[in-house]
Design an enzyme around this catalytic site. Structure first.
Site, PDB file in Angstrom:
ATOM      1  N   ASP A   1      -0.300   4.994   0.860  1.00  0.00           N
ATOM      2  CA  ASP A   1      -0.622   6.037   1.842  1.00  0.00           C
ATOM      3  C   ASP A   1      -0.570   5.521   3.275  1.00  0.00           C
ATOM      4  OD1 ASP A   1      -1.174   7.858  -0.279  1.00  0.00           O
ATOM      5  OD2 ASP A   1      -3.108   6.869  -0.550  1.00  0.00           O
TER       6      ASP A   1
ATOM      7  N   ASP B   1       0.859  -1.169   0.000  1.00  0.00           N
ATOM      8  CA  ASP B   1       0.000   0.000   0.000  1.00  0.00           C
ATOM      9  C   ASP B   1       0.908   1.236   0.000  1.00  0.00           C
ATOM     10  OD1 ASP B   1      -2.391   1.590   0.355  1.00  0.00           O
ATOM     11  OD2 ASP B   1      -1.842   1.757   2.470  1.00  0.00           O
TER      12      ASP B   1
END
Length: 223
Positions: free
Chosen positions: A9, A7
């Site tokens: 963020d 991922d």
């Protein structure tokens, strides 16, 4: 070879790229300042697991409607270099390098738009980039999205679409995320890791016995 799914963020970077991008657009006078408060209200729903991602994307993409892809790519490359690069966690970079040395397939997978995620994937030397796709007509952005949104179960669907030719793309796979919104992805991989997990993910990780990693921008001083 195994998939290593990261991922972006609050996992590889400190902060949310979409929120930072909106602030950047406001500073560049490309978006009205009033959008920031409304976007933050939507992000509060995200952290509660209640966000409507279609609604969020339609709202935040408004300033880009009518722009060219070339214009946007140039601006976002500059944004990534000026704003996001300094927010990269050193521990995350080290983990990417470890997977690269193992010969794993590096995938940056995010629920942010492709205009923000693609320059970061290039910067990090990732093999693949999965993000929310932007719609365009006659060479101009429409301010809408297309295809399956890479959000919650959509991340699993997009992985299956991209690597559908493999017998079992999930075999031996690694996953890294901070958010409970990524539980479907973390439950799909063979080796899930919670990175700086939000409370709901931390609870799920502890119950499942997943590793919880603590990444930060500055190394803690030894007392």
């Amino acid at each position: 070879m195994a998939l290593a799914l990261f991922d972006l963020d609050d996992t590889l970077i400190a902060g949310d790229s979409a929120s930072l991008w909106l602030e950047y657009m406001v500073a560049e006078e490309l978006a009205p300042a009033g959008m920031v408060a409304e976007e933050q209200a939507m992000m509060s729903l995200y952290h509660q697991g209640k966000m409507d991602m279609h609604q969020y994307m339609a709202f935040t993409l408004q300033p880009l409607a009518g722009k060219t892809r070339q214009w946007l790519d140039s601006l976002c490359t500059r944004f990534a270099e000026q704003v996001l690069r300094e927010r990269l966690y050193p521990q995350g970079l080290a983990r990417i390098d470890w997977h690269r040395k193992q010969g794993d397939t590096l995938v940056l997978i995010s629920a942010s738009g492709e205009h923000l995620v693609t320059p970061m994937a290039r910067m990090l030397g990732m093999d693949h980039c999965i993000a929310i796709l932007l719609d365009e007509e006659e060479g101009l952005l429409t301010g809408q999205t297309r295809g399956t949104l890479s959000f919650r179960e959509g991340k699993v669907a997009r992985i299956n679409q991209l690597f559908g030719g493999l017998d079992d793309p999930w075999q031996g796979s690694f996953g890294y995320s901070d958010s409970h919104n990524d539980l479907p992805l973390l439950q799909a991989v063979a080796l899930p890791h919670a990175v700086n997990p939000a409370p709901r993910l931390r609870q799920a990780a502890e119950q499942a016995g997943w590793p919880c990693l603590h990444w930060q921008l500055v190394e803690e001083k030894v007392q």
